[in-house]
Design an enzyme around this catalytic site. Structure first.
Site, PDB file in Angstrom:
ATOM      1  N   ASP A 191      38.057  22.639   3.449  1.00  0.00           N
ATOM      2  CA  ASP A 191      37.321  21.419   3.097  1.00  0.00           C
ATOM      3  C   ASP A 191      36.356  21.086   4.228  1.00  0.00           C
ATOM      4  OD1 ASP A 191      36.858  18.607   2.055  1.00  0.00           O
ATOM      5  OD2 ASP A 191      38.535  19.180   0.782  1.00  0.00           O
ATOM      6  N   HIS A 232      35.671  13.564   3.379  1.00  0.00           N
ATOM      7  CA  HIS A 232      36.371  14.233   2.282  1.00  0.00           C
ATOM      8  C   HIS A 232      37.590  15.007   2.771  1.00  0.00           C
ATOM      9  CE1 HIS A 232      36.938  16.966  -1.201  1.00  0.00           C
ATOM     10  NE2 HIS A 232      36.441  15.955  -1.890  1.00  0.00           N
ATOM     11  N   SER A 240      39.257  16.191  -6.846  1.00  0.00           N
ATOM     12  CA  SER A 240      39.575  16.671  -5.494  1.00  0.00           C
ATOM     13  C   SER A 240      40.917  16.122  -5.025  1.00  0.00           C
ATOM     14  CB  SER A 240      38.503  16.206  -4.498  1.00  0.00           C
ATOM     15  OG  SER A 240      37.351  16.989  -4.556  1.00  0.00           O
TER      16      SER A 240
END
Length: 413
Positions: A173, A204, A351
């Site tokens: 990520d 994120h 996600s």
């Protein structure tokens, strides 16, 4: 008098409320123009037998590697390309060379041309991938910020069965804030695979990490699905404004590292176009019994790549029609999680549903590392019954925290 549970919720809500209006700092992407680059896979020569009884010619052999580099330089000159960098991938029998295509030429055409060279196994353009989630700052009710898994998955009851202790989850990520108070000590490795830019903490990746393995019982923030697990933070993506992007090479490097280092679970909270190089590495992960979890994108064929790959566990934050294939539904809406800078915020998207499932698989693999992953759902495309799933995986006699009567079991494809 305020109960302990209500006091905890109020404290968490106030912490979330204090950071909802803060905008994240932008992080730059890689300096190299990846939209003009292709990946050229130069074949590894077969190992030759030595008198000592050992095999040579592999990637520890400097002579062999030097020969492949000369070959790559020759290929670049032959086809009018510029050699940028290389990355050895002995598990799939190639050296991956990055080559820059001049302006005015199609990267697809250049890759197709180079693929016909006798020294090349295959070539493909570098593609871009995006995360499947975004922060949500529209809700600020003090009791709104509760963990969906606490209610829907009976998380505290799951932790009576397992915490993920001893398992390793690779988070491929954007950068993770390993110094966040809910993540300190949870990140074994924090490595950067984005060329040309230093490792930075990004929104994120930090959010995904918190959902999977935030500390439990530390009187701060949230509880991860698998607080006993440890993370391999593999930065393959970069954040720019509200978007998070990756490319084929950065993903391949991180994925290769995860497979080579025997991660129990590999979390890929992203989606994009198909890529042969990534498929090749995923096939090795599948053959080794490593569980791969990916975000499902309803706007892409098959849910996008890598969710569409056989063996990958595809996860959505909303129910998906049975006609879309084997896709699991997990919490992914209004989820409180960790944010860089020691804060917490709310997120939405597949996600974060994928992160929930990666945590659940870590719980399943605490005692049975190599067992096939079998998830139990209320119906095809329905919400995962986490308690029934975990009880089945651990061989528990009963599941007091959830209902297994409506279970429909399925292994990852």
């Amino acid at each position: 008098m305020i109960s302990g549970r209500l006091w905890w919720l109020l404290t968490l809500a106030l912490a979330l409320f204090s950071v909802l209006s803060l905008a994240p700092a932008e992080a730059e992407g890689p300096a190299a123009p990846t939209s003009r680059q292709i990946l050229v896979m130069v074949r590894e020569a077969p190992d030759h037998y030595r008198a000592t009884g050992a095999y040579g010619g592999g990637y520890g052999d400097e002579l062999g590697r030097s020969a492949r580099q000369r070959t790559a330089h020759g290929i670049a000159r032959k086809y009018g390309l510029t050699l940028v960098e290389d990355w050895p991938m002995p598990l799939i029998g190639v050296d991956c060379f990055v080559m820059l295509v001049p302006d005015g030429r199609s990267t697809v055409a250049a890759a197709a041309q180079v693929s016909h060279d006798s020294d090349v196994s295959w070539a493909e353009p570098i593609e871009l991938y995006t995360s499947r989630g975004a922060p949500d700052s529209s809700h600020n009710d003090p009791l709104y910020a509760t963990e969906p898994a606490a209610r829907q998955w009976h998380l505290s009851d799951l932790h009576h069965l397992a915490s993920g202790r001893g398992t390793r989850v690779a988070v491929i990520d954007s950068g993770i804030d390993a110094e966040h108070p809910d993540l300190v000590g949870q990140v074994l490795v924090n490595r950067n695979f984005v060329s040309g830019k230093p490792l930075v903490a990004e929104q994120h990746g930090t959010a995904v990490a918190g959902i999977i393995a935030a500390k439990a019982d530390n009187r701060l923030g949230i509880v991860g699905i698998a607080p006993g697990a440890r993370l391999l933070g593999l930065r393959a993506c970069w954040q720019g404004g509200a978007s998070t992007s990756c490319d084929t090479l950065s993903l391949a490097k991180a994925l290769y590292f995860a497979v080579e280092n025997h991660a129990d679970v590999i979390n890929l909270s992203l989606s994009g176009p198909d890529a042969r190089l990534l498929r090749e590495i995923l096939s090795i992960a599948y053959a080794r019994g490593e569980a791969v979890v990916a975000a499902f994108d309803p706007n892409l064929p098959g849910g996008g790549f890598p969710a569409s790959v056989r063996g990958v566990i595809a996860v959505s934050d909303t129910p998906v029609a049975a006609s879309r294939g084997e896709v699991y539904f997990a919490p992914g809406r209004d989820v409180p999680t960790t944010e860089p800078g020691g804060r917490w915020f709310l997120v939405n998207g597949s996600s974060f549903a994928a992160a929930h499932v990666s945590g659940l698989v870590a719980l399943m693999r605490e005692r049975r590392r190599s067992a096939p992953v079998m998830l139990v759902a209320e119906a095809r495309g329905g919400m995962i019954d986490a308690c029934a799933t975990l009880a089945r995986a651990l061989g528990a006699c009963e599941c007091a925290c959830g209902s297994s009567r409506s279970a429909v079991a399925g292994g990852h494809r």
